[in-house]
Write a protein that holds these residues in place. Structure first.
Motif, PDB file in Angstrom:
ATOM      1  N   PHE A 189     -47.561  75.423  20.686  1.00 34.44           N
ATOM      2  CA  PHE A 189     -47.112  75.186  19.449  1.00 34.44           C
ATOM      3  C   PHE A 189     -46.153  73.986  19.408  1.00 34.44           C
ATOM      4  CE2 PHE A 189     -43.363  75.175  16.412  1.00 34.44           C
ATOM      5  CZ  PHE A 189     -44.035  75.775  15.110  1.00 34.44           C
ATOM      6  N   LEU A 190     -45.538  73.539  20.618  1.00 35.13           N
ATOM      7  CA  LEU A 190     -45.093  72.198  20.701  1.00 35.13           C
ATOM      8  C   LEU A 190     -46.187  71.126  20.593  1.00 35.13           C
ATOM      9  CD1 LEU A 190     -42.775  70.524  21.275  1.00 35.13           C
ATOM     10  CD2 LEU A 190     -43.178  70.581  23.941  1.00 35.13           C
ATOM     11  N   GLY A 191     -47.343  71.535  21.330  1.00 31.90           N
ATOM     12  CA  GLY A 191     -48.652  70.608  21.179  1.00 31.90           C
ATOM     13  C   GLY A 191     -48.990  70.446  19.755  1.00 31.90           C
ATOM     14  N   ILE A 192     -49.035  71.426  18.980  1.00 28.07           N
ATOM     15  CA  ILE A 192     -49.431  71.504  17.743  1.00 28.07           C
ATOM     16  C   ILE A 192     -48.175  70.481  16.841  1.00 28.07           C
ATOM     17  CG2 ILE A 192     -49.540  72.589  15.685  1.00 28.07           C
ATOM     18  CD1 ILE A 192     -50.518  74.980  17.179  1.00 28.07           C
ATOM     19  N   LEU A 193     -47.027  70.640  17.069  1.00 29.75           N
ATOM     20  CA  LEU A 193     -46.067  69.443  16.515  1.00 29.75           C
ATOM     21  C   LEU A 193     -46.328  68.265  16.672  1.00 29.75           C
ATOM     22  CD1 LEU A 193     -42.872  71.644  17.060  1.00 29.75           C
ATOM     23  CD2 LEU A 193     -44.132  71.459  15.005  1.00 29.75           C
ATOM     24  N   PHE A 194     -46.648  67.986  18.032  1.00 26.34           N
ATOM     25  CA  PHE A 194     -46.990  66.601  18.417  1.00 26.34           C
ATOM     26  C   PHE A 194     -48.234  66.057  17.695  1.00 26.34           C
ATOM     27  CE2 PHE A 194     -44.835  67.330  22.856  1.00 26.34           C
ATOM     28  CZ  PHE A 194     -43.867  66.740  22.385  1.00 26.34           C
ATOM     29  N   ALA A 195     -49.257  66.695  17.915  1.00 26.07           N
ATOM     30  CA  ALA A 195     -50.425  66.473  16.860  1.00 26.07           C
ATOM     31  C   ALA A 195     -50.342  66.294  15.552  1.00 26.07           C
ATOM     32  CB  ALA A 195     -51.590  67.667  17.289  1.00 26.07           C
ATOM     33  N   THR A 196     -49.420  67.269  14.748  1.00 23.61           N
ATOM     34  CA  THR A 196     -49.225  67.208  13.308  1.00 23.61           C
ATOM     35  C   THR A 196     -48.558  65.703  13.063  1.00 23.61           C
ATOM     36  OG1 THR A 196     -48.989  69.259  13.373  1.00 23.61           O
ATOM     37  CG2 THR A 196     -48.274  68.286  11.319  1.00 23.61           C
ATOM     38  N   ALA A 197     -47.485  65.528  13.795  1.00 22.06           N
ATOM     39  CA  ALA A 197     -46.914  64.207  13.724  1.00 22.06           C
ATOM     40  C   ALA A 197     -47.808  62.792  13.461  1.00 22.06           C
ATOM     41  CB  ALA A 197     -45.467  63.818  14.569  1.00 22.06           C
ATOM     42  N   TYR A 198     -48.591  62.795  14.552  1.00 24.32           N
ATOM     43  CA  TYR A 198     -49.342  61.527  14.774  1.00 24.32           C
ATOM     44  C   TYR A 198     -50.538  61.617  13.572  1.00 24.32           C
ATOM     45  CZ  TYR A 198     -47.270  60.272  19.020  1.00 24.32           C
ATOM     46  OH  TYR A 198     -46.336  59.811  20.027  1.00 24.32           O
ATOM     47  N   LEU A 199     -51.219  62.885  13.213  1.00 24.58           N
ATOM     48  CA  LEU A 199     -52.190  62.703  12.063  1.00 24.58           C
ATOM     49  C   LEU A 199     -51.391  62.519  10.948  1.00 24.58           C
ATOM     50  CD1 LEU A 199     -53.970  66.283  13.420  1.00 24.58           C
ATOM     51  CD2 LEU A 199     -54.626  63.708  13.492  1.00 24.58           C
ATOM     52  N   TRP A 200     -50.349  63.314  10.698  1.00 28.07           N
ATOM     53  CA  TRP A 200     -49.783  62.683   9.488  1.00 28.07           C
ATOM     54  C   TRP A 200     -49.604  61.200   9.262  1.00 28.07           C
ATOM     55  CZ3 TRP A 200     -47.847  66.694   6.164  1.00 28.07           C
ATOM     56  CH2 TRP A 200     -47.235  66.223   4.956  1.00 28.07           C
ATOM     57  N   ILE A 201     -49.078  60.428  10.133  1.00 30.74           N
ATOM     58  CA  ILE A 201     -49.132  58.975   9.817  1.00 30.74           C
ATOM     59  C   ILE A 201     -50.535  58.447   9.683  1.00 30.74           C
ATOM     60  CG2 ILE A 201     -48.752  56.905  11.069  1.00 30.74           C
ATOM     61  CD1 ILE A 201     -46.254  58.300  10.171  1.00 30.74           C
ATOM     62  N   ILE A 202     -51.796  59.021  10.383  1.00 27.86           N
ATOM     63  CA  ILE A 202     -52.824  58.611  10.042  1.00 27.86           C
ATOM     64  C   ILE A 202     -53.347  58.999   8.803  1.00 27.86           C
ATOM     65  CG2 ILE A 202     -55.162  58.878  10.768  1.00 27.86           C
ATOM     66  CD1 ILE A 202     -54.414  59.170  13.573  1.00 27.86           C
ATOM     67  N   GLY A 203     -52.777  60.016   8.080  1.00 26.45           N
ATOM     68  CA  GLY A 203     -53.336  60.622   6.997  1.00 26.45           C
ATOM     69  C   GLY A 203     -52.617  59.744   5.835  1.00 26.45           C
ATOM     70  N   LEU A 204     -51.306  59.315   6.057  1.00 22.55           N
ATOM     71  CA  LEU A 204     -50.662  58.312   5.222  1.00 22.55           C
ATOM     72  C   LEU A 204     -51.433  57.049   4.955  1.00 22.55           C
ATOM     73  CD1 LEU A 204     -46.806  59.078   5.793  1.00 22.55           C
ATOM     74  CD2 LEU A 204     -48.398  59.898   3.839  1.00 22.55           C
ATOM     75  N   VAL A 205     -51.881  56.572   5.996  1.00 23.65           N
ATOM     76  CA  VAL A 205     -52.577  55.259   5.948  1.00 23.65           C
ATOM     77  C   VAL A 205     -53.925  55.393   5.372  1.00 23.65           C
ATOM     78  CG1 VAL A 205     -53.707  53.682   7.655  1.00 23.65           C
ATOM     79  CG2 VAL A 205     -51.503  54.518   8.356  1.00 23.65           C
ATOM     80  N   MET A 206     -54.653  56.344   5.763  1.00 25.56           N
ATOM     81  CA  MET A 206     -56.154  56.748   5.074  1.00 25.56           C
ATOM     82  C   MET A 206     -55.841  56.984   3.595  1.00 25.56           C
ATOM     83  SD  MET A 206     -57.975  59.175   7.796  1.00 25.56           S
ATOM     84  CE  MET A 206     -59.373  59.285   6.760  1.00 25.56           C
ATOM     85  N   ALA A 207     -54.770  57.557   3.349  1.00 24.46           N
ATOM     86  CA  ALA A 207     -54.441  57.844   1.722  1.00 24.46           C
ATOM     87  C   ALA A 207     -54.098  56.441   1.043  1.00 24.46           C
ATOM     88  CB  ALA A 207     -53.409  58.856   1.480  1.00 24.46           C
ATOM     89  N   GLY A 208     -53.690  55.497   1.791  1.00 28.54           N
ATOM     90  CA  GLY A 208     -53.157  54.326   1.225  1.00 28.54           C
ATOM     91  C   GLY A 208     -51.516  54.062   0.864  1.00 28.54           C
ATOM     92  N   ILE A 209     -51.078  55.094   1.275  1.00 25.84           N
ATOM     93  CA  ILE A 209     -49.533  55.065   1.028  1.00 25.84           C
ATOM     94  C   ILE A 209     -48.947  54.273   1.888  1.00 25.84           C
ATOM     95  CG2 ILE A 209     -47.566  56.601   1.290  1.00 25.84           C
ATOM     96  CD1 ILE A 209     -49.575  59.091   0.319  1.00 25.84           C
ATOM     97  N   LEU A 210     -49.176  54.003   3.150  1.00 24.81           N
ATOM     98  CA  LEU A 210     -48.772  53.138   4.163  1.00 24.81           C
ATOM     99  C   LEU A 210     -50.032  52.084   4.299  1.00 24.81           C
ATOM    100  CD1 LEU A 210     -46.871  55.430   6.704  1.00 24.81           C
ATOM    101  CD2 LEU A 210     -45.967  54.089   4.656  1.00 24.81           C
TER     102      LEU A 210
END
Length: 312
Positions: free
Chosen positions: A233-254
């Protein structure tokens, strides 16, 4: 309270610690970036929308630091009162069980820290909105109830969630609000990965203390999941944090600059590897440190990426 504490170092020599050093350890300084980093991120994000007040930033930073210091001291006091801490405990300040501080001294220091945070909060409210007083008091209440009260939050599966929301999301959003006068979707979305990593620090701590916590009757998420699933679960938390930033960039928000957070990936990978197959709390200390460093380095790199975005 003893003005000096002494211990034996690795060479067998008696080393004395000053009261100042003991007090510094009591604040649990390795945890304080969990409040410093969100304030920094929220303030730099506000720079995208106008000028920022250095005084408001300083007041917010100090207020959040004193709230966290008080929370750490409440933790020290109530864990001692419940018999959870002893001289061999790892990850604590140890002022009571190792350095001879009276429990009453620690609780007074905690309340004094809250008092300083309240004074700073008055200035922040005068400069922005008095509605923040309500938010601040709720946050301070949660900080106290995390280890205080008849059913401490730290003894339930909600510790990670509330720690992340209060010290990750709330600190970022409030820091953004006091500079801009409003909250927008960007400030909320940017706060989420930071909240996840703050929650990860709490999760790592509970994984390390799982056996002792279970013996004391706690029902943390790490206890309910068991060691292997908790590490997953800790590993999933780590992965989600990084993927979230990637998603914001891909969505053009950042812009693409916040992707610089990917440079911090070696730390969560180390934390995950260090937790696997470990049995003793002392063996998990490196993993706990790597988890805290993940939050710090990720947050500072995100701050840098957001700041560069204001310049280009």
């Amino acid at each position: 309270m003893n003005p000096k504490s002494q211990f034996i170092d690795d060479d067998g020599q008696v080393v004395k610690q000053s009261t100042g050093k003991i007090l510094w350890q009591l604040t649990r300084p390795h945890t304080l970036t969990a409040s410093f980093v969100p304030v920094l991120i929220g303030t730099v994000l506000a720079m995208h929308y106008g000028d920022v007040s250095v005084l408001l930033f300083a007041a917010m930073l100090l207020s959040c630091l004193f709230i966290q210091i008080a929370t750490n001291m409440f933790n020290e006091y109530y864990d001692f009162k419940r018999g959870l801490d002893n001289e061999e405990s790892v990850g604590i300040g140890g002022a009571i069980v190792r350095d001879g501080f009276k429990p009453e001294t620690v609780i007074r220091l905690a309340l004094s820290s809250y008092g300083i945070a309240l004074l700073l909060g008055v200035y922040i409210c005068m400069s922005s909105s008095w509605w923040l007083a309500v938010v601040g008091l709720i946050g301070m209440g949660i900080g106290y109830l995390y280890t205080g009260g008849p059913l401490p939050i730290s003894s339930t599966p909600l510790g990670e969630l509330l720690a992340g929301l209060c010290m990750g999301s709330a600190f970022i959003i409030i820091s953004f609000f006091i500079q801009t006068g409003y909250v927008n979707i960007e400030s909320i979305l940017v706060s989420i990965p930071v909240a996840i990593l703050v929650g990860a620090i709490n999760m790592a701590n509970n994984i390390r203390d799982r056996v002792g916590d279970q013996e004391s009757g706690r029902k943390t998420l790490a206890i309910l999941l068991g060691h292997k699933k908790a590490v997953t679960f800790l590993g999933i938390l780590f992965a989600t944090a990084y993927l979230w930033i990637i998603g914001l960039v891909m969505a053009g928000i950042l812009s693409a600059w916040p992707l610089v957070v990917l440079l911090s990936l070696p730390k969560p990978l180390k934390a995950y590897r260090e937790f696997i197959d470990k049995k003793l709390p002392v063996q998990m200390v490196p993993a706990m440190k790597a988890t805290a460093q993940t939050n710090t380095i990720f947050g500072l790199l995100l701050t840098a990426g957001l700041f560069i975005s204001t310049l280009v």
